[in-house]
Design an enzyme around this catalytic site. Structure first.
Site, short mmCIF file in Angstrom:
data_model
loop_
_atom_site.label_atom_id
_atom_site.label_comp_id
_atom_site.label_asym_id
_atom_site.label_seq_id
_atom_site.Cartn_x
_atom_site.Cartn_y
_atom_site.Cartn_z
N TRP A 156 0.87 -1.19 0.00
CA TRP A 156 0.00 0.00 0.00
C TRP A 156 0.90 1.23 0.00
O TRP A 156 1.88 1.29 0.74
CB TRP A 156 -0.86 -0.04 1.27
CG TRP A 156 -1.78 1.13 1.46
CD1 TRP A 156 -2.63 1.67 0.53
CD2 TRP A 156 -1.97 1.88 2.66
NE1 TRP A 156 -3.33 2.71 1.09
CE2 TRP A 156 -2.95 2.87 2.39
CE3 TRP A 156 -1.42 1.83 3.94
CZ2 TRP A 156 -3.37 3.78 3.35
CZ3 TRP A 156 -1.85 2.74 4.89
CH2 TRP A 156 -2.82 3.70 4.60
N ASP B 183 -1.45 -6.05 8.88
CA ASP B 183 -2.40 -5.02 8.48
C ASP B 183 -3.63 -5.75 7.95
O ASP B 183 -3.54 -6.46 6.94
CB ASP B 183 -1.77 -4.12 7.40
CG ASP B 183 -2.66 -2.95 7.04
OD1 ASP B 183 -3.84 -2.93 7.45
OD2 ASP B 183 -2.19 -2.05 6.32
N LYS C 178 -13.82 -0.69 5.42
CA LYS C 178 -14.37 -1.44 4.28
C LYS C 178 -15.40 -2.46 4.74
O LYS C 178 -16.44 -2.63 4.13
CB LYS C 178 -13.26 -2.17 3.51
CG LYS C 178 -11.87 -1.61 3.67
CD LYS C 178 -11.55 -0.46 2.77
CE LYS C 178 -10.18 0.10 3.10
NZ LYS C 178 -9.72 1.14 2.23
#
Ligand code: LMR
Length: 404
Positions: free
Chosen positions: A130, A218, A253
């Site tokens: 990311w 993560d 999300k």
């Protein structure tokens, strides 16, 4: 005073999203940012979340500060969600969990903590990762390096792109000094959509243990891979293996609550006394950053996770989002395969979560955006969750055109 301040180049993901909002074309398609859109192109407010909010409004209550570490109800709900309610690590009190400002807040608090308490450590992130990981850890003053991860293929030998460079990854990790930090995506790798299999996670554990490395998971896309519990596999495996590790998790999300900034940071420690000291120093870190996290986020998350009616409703909503994305992967694959026979688009079917790594070059991505109004990140990352039955055909045609 400020003459020397340089202009900000902008964030590679968020700036694109802003550019998309300003684009006047009616048929533009946003496949840039990691946000789930429904088949009408809207960011849904989940029914379970709406009901949790209605309950909160009806009950009234105060708008006081939360404690530095966040709401107790949210922290314990997060622990059960991640580790499973019966996990030994929870029973023995050796997990320190804080509610944080999104999982970005958790990553940052963890990074500051590492800089203070493991100052000689470097952080190793996957190549690629990311876009914000490097900036976040470097911003906290930690050196950041990469370990091999995604196989971009080799035109000369004909080796196709798309696999995981697992052997090379292990080889690099085996060469690291003790107490180095290894950032791992627990599921739905961002940006590639290529994950470790359960067997590969299992093979990773002895390397992490023997080298005395500190895994930092993560977990931003829980539920978008195989399911809510299945996507916590890595967390539960590492905890069961007796490793000490960090996990930052997000509800942005999975509950579609992006702007609420709902996340947490958990540290699995050696024993309960260590967990108490870690929690104390994490609180000191939070106090110096943003003081305490948000009340509304805590109310939503703890109610949805703990309520016997809302929890199954939420799980069904996550399943529906995951399955809609899988359907879009199949549609894109079939339209593109028809338009460009002989070209292998199977990666759309194999990659998991919100993202696909298309292999498109920055020039091809620029052409998609400029000529067709289709927005992808310049690395070639596509957010498949931005596709819907109204735009998938046109997106596939645009991609076929730029592939040439
Ligand atoms: C993404 O990767 O697009 C999301 O996680 C949003 C972000 O903050 O970058």
């Amino acid at each position: 005073m400020f003459q020397h301040i340089e202009p900000y180049a902008g964030d590679p993901i968020l700036s694109l999203n802003e550019a998309f909002q300003k684009d006047p074309r009616a048929d533009k398609v946003n496949l840039s940012i990691g946000i789930y859109f429904d088949d009408q192109g809207r960011i849904p407010v989940l029914g379970s979340v709406r009901q949790a909010e209605a309950q909160m409004l009806a009950e009234g209550g105060t708008k006081s500060y939360l404690p530095i570490e966040g709401a107790a109800a949210m922290r314990s709900a997060v622990q059960s969600l991640l580790f499973g309610p019966e996990h030994e690590a929870l029973a023995s009190g050796r997990v320190a969990t804080l509610q944080t400002v999104g999982s970005s807040g958790g990553l940052k608090v963890g990074a500051d903590f590492l800089k203070r308490w493991l100052p000689g450590s470097a952080v190793w992130v996957s190549d690629p990762t990311w876009d914000n990981h490097r900036a976040m850890f470097e911003g906290a003053g930690l050196p950041v390096h990469t370990y091999p991860y995604y196989d971009a293929g080799d035109a000369a030998s004909g080796r196709p792109a798309g696999g995981l460079r697992f052997d090379a990854m292990l080889e690099t990790l085996r060469s690291l000094p003790a107490r180095n930090v290894v950032l791992l995506h627990a599921c739905c790798h961002n940006p590639t959509g290529v994950d470790l299999t359960p067997a590969q996670w299992q093979a990773l554990v002895p390397v992490l243990r023997e080298r005395e490395l500190l895994p930092y998971l993560d977990l931003a896309y829980q539920g978008y891979g195989d399911g809510i519990d299945a996507d916590a596999h890595a967390v539960r495996l590492l905890a069961a293996s007796g490793l000490v590790f960090f996990v930052a998790n997000s509800f942005s999300k999975s509950m579609s609550v992006y702007g609420e900034r709902a996340g947490a940071l958990s540290v699995v420690c050696g024993d309960a006394a260590e967990a108490e000291r870690v929690l104390g120093q994490m609180k000191a870190t939070v106090r110096r950053n943003y003081s305490s996290p948000g009340l509304h986020a805590a109310g939503i998350v703890s109610r949805v996770l703990d309520d016997t009616h809302l929890r199954p409703q939420w799980e069904a909503e996550v399943t529906a989002m995951r399955e809609r994305i899988a359907g879009m992967r199949r549609s894109l694959h079939s339209v593109l395969s028809a338009k460009r026979p002989g070209h292998d688009f199977s990666y759309f079917l194999q990659q998991r979560g919100m993202f696909s790594y298309t292999g498109l070059s920055p020039a091809q991505v620029d052409r998609l955006r400029e000529e067709f109004g289709v927005y992808l990140v310049r690395s070639g990352r596509m957010c498949v969750a931005g596709l819907n039955s109204g735009n998938v055909e046109r997106t596939a045609s645009a991609m076929a055109a730029v592939i040439g």
